[in-house]
Enzyme design. Structure first.
Site: not given
Length: 383
Positions: A113-115, A118
């Site tokens: 999710s955070d990749c 970003e």
């Protein structure tokens, strides 16, 4: 690979293909050769590097050289984006991943999710700056941005937060079945401050880039994420990090999320977080946090200031619009003083972590975050 070797034999074409990719997992670090748990962190590093270099170009008023590099990065990001969902993913209870981003490369294909957030942020920043793109997005590429948003909206947990690889699919009681002797909290995927903050920032940026697409759903998701972030703040004002060390890292993400939603140092939660960071600044102007913070779940001072921790703390305070310039100036002076003559910064102690006890070496952090923090500081003082 061992399963293929056992079932098909060492001469099979599938086993030979596995062997050919072994080198992808080898990493020659400053302290020797290592076998990695993944085939790298390319997407993660590139997404941060893009954001840092965009701000560096603004701080230095140098868009030509940096712009050429960012155009290459933009093409690579577009190539790395996942183009299709896995076959029969719903039947096998897999997470949809069309439009999302992996931790490393397209071949990895395992989205985070955070990749994804970003990567989406990096692309959107480049799309809004014509000097950083040589061609416009085509129809298929634009659709993939919409698919990326669809995937992120699907991944939100009931508590408003975001886990790493998929939605939370069970209760914490499943940890009683944890077969590992070294990792904690691995049986289900939990909501994390960092993942939630990254997705919040990405969806907020997207809503400005394409306000006509799923605006109400994005607004509702943002509201839930902000509530989650506020609920995760600790009584001392900090946020605990789960993917970096540790309270410095988590507090940076917490403050970036609240700042993105328009809450700065006048906000009580923001002020408490800033006070927490100010209380950890050392006499040399830097910040330094030890890996033991992750295992003991309390802030433990490192024996020396660290350039990466210092960069995170500075960016957090800048995001919060903390008014004391002297604090930031001391941090910037520490970073400049510790830069090597060739422009590099020396390798420091571990800065990445997962499952509370497993350390991760991110070799790019020692360069990436000081550049980013100093760029933000220069933009602030120049404005």
């Amino acid at each position: 690979m061992l399963v293929v070797w056992h079932s098909e034999g060492p001469e099979s074409s599938n086993f030979i293909k596995h062997v050919a990719r072994l080198r992808d997992y080898l990493w020659l670090g400053t302290d020797g050769l290592k076998m990695q748990g993944t085939n790298g962190s390319q997407l993660w590093d590139t997404s941060f590097a893009v954001q840092a270099l965009v701000e560096a170009s603004q701080a230095l008023d140098n868009s030509e050289e940096i712009g050429a590099s960012l155009q290459i990065a933009r093409s690579w990001l577009l190539d790395t984006q996942i183009k299709e969902n896995p076959p029969n993913y719903e039947k096998f209870y897999r997470q949809a991943n069309k439009g999302a981003f992996p931790f490393s490369t397209h071949d990895c294909g395992w989205i985070v999710s955070d990749c994804t957030a970003e990567g989406l942020k990096a692309l959107l920043i480049l799309e809004t700056e014509s000097r950083f793109r040589n061609v416009l997005l085509n129809t298929a590429q634009h659709q993939l941005l919409l698919d990326c948003v669809d995937t992120l909206l699907q991944m939100q947990n009931e508590d408003g937060g975001y886990a790493s690889y998929e939605r939370k699919r069970g209760g914490a009681f499943l940890e009683a079945l944890n077969p590992s002797e070294v990792f904690g909290d691995i049986m289900i995927d939990y909501s994390y401050t960092e993942c939630t903050s990254a997705v919040l920032q990405a969806l907020l940026l997207f809503s400005k880039f394409c306000p006509e697409y799923r605006g109400r759903e994005i607004a509702a998701a943002l509201s839930k994420m902000e509530k989650f972030i506020r609920n995760r703040q600790r009584p001392d004002g900090s946020w605990e990090g789960s993917w970096g060390i540790c309270f410095t890292y988590g507090t940076w993400f917490g403050l970036e999320a609240l700042a993105a939603m328009g809450h700065f140092s006048e906000d009580l939660a923001v002020s408490k977080a800033c006070q927490f960071l100010l209380g950890k600044q050392r006499s040399d102007g830097g910040w330094g946090e030890d890996f033991k913070s992750c295992t003991q779940r309390r802030y433990i001072e490192h024996n020396t200031s660290q350039v990466v921790n210092t960069s995170w703390a500075m960016m957090a305070l800048i995001a919060a619009k903390w008014p004391n310039e002297l604090v930031l100036e001391k941090g910037a002076n520490f970073l400049v003083k510790n830069q090597l003559v060739n422009g590099d910064w020396a390798e420091e102690d571990i800065k990445g972590v997962f499952n509370k006890s497993c350390a991760i070496v991110y070799s790019s952090y020692k360069n990436l975050f000081p550049i980013w923090a100093l760029s933000k500081w220069m933009i602030r003082i120049n404005s």
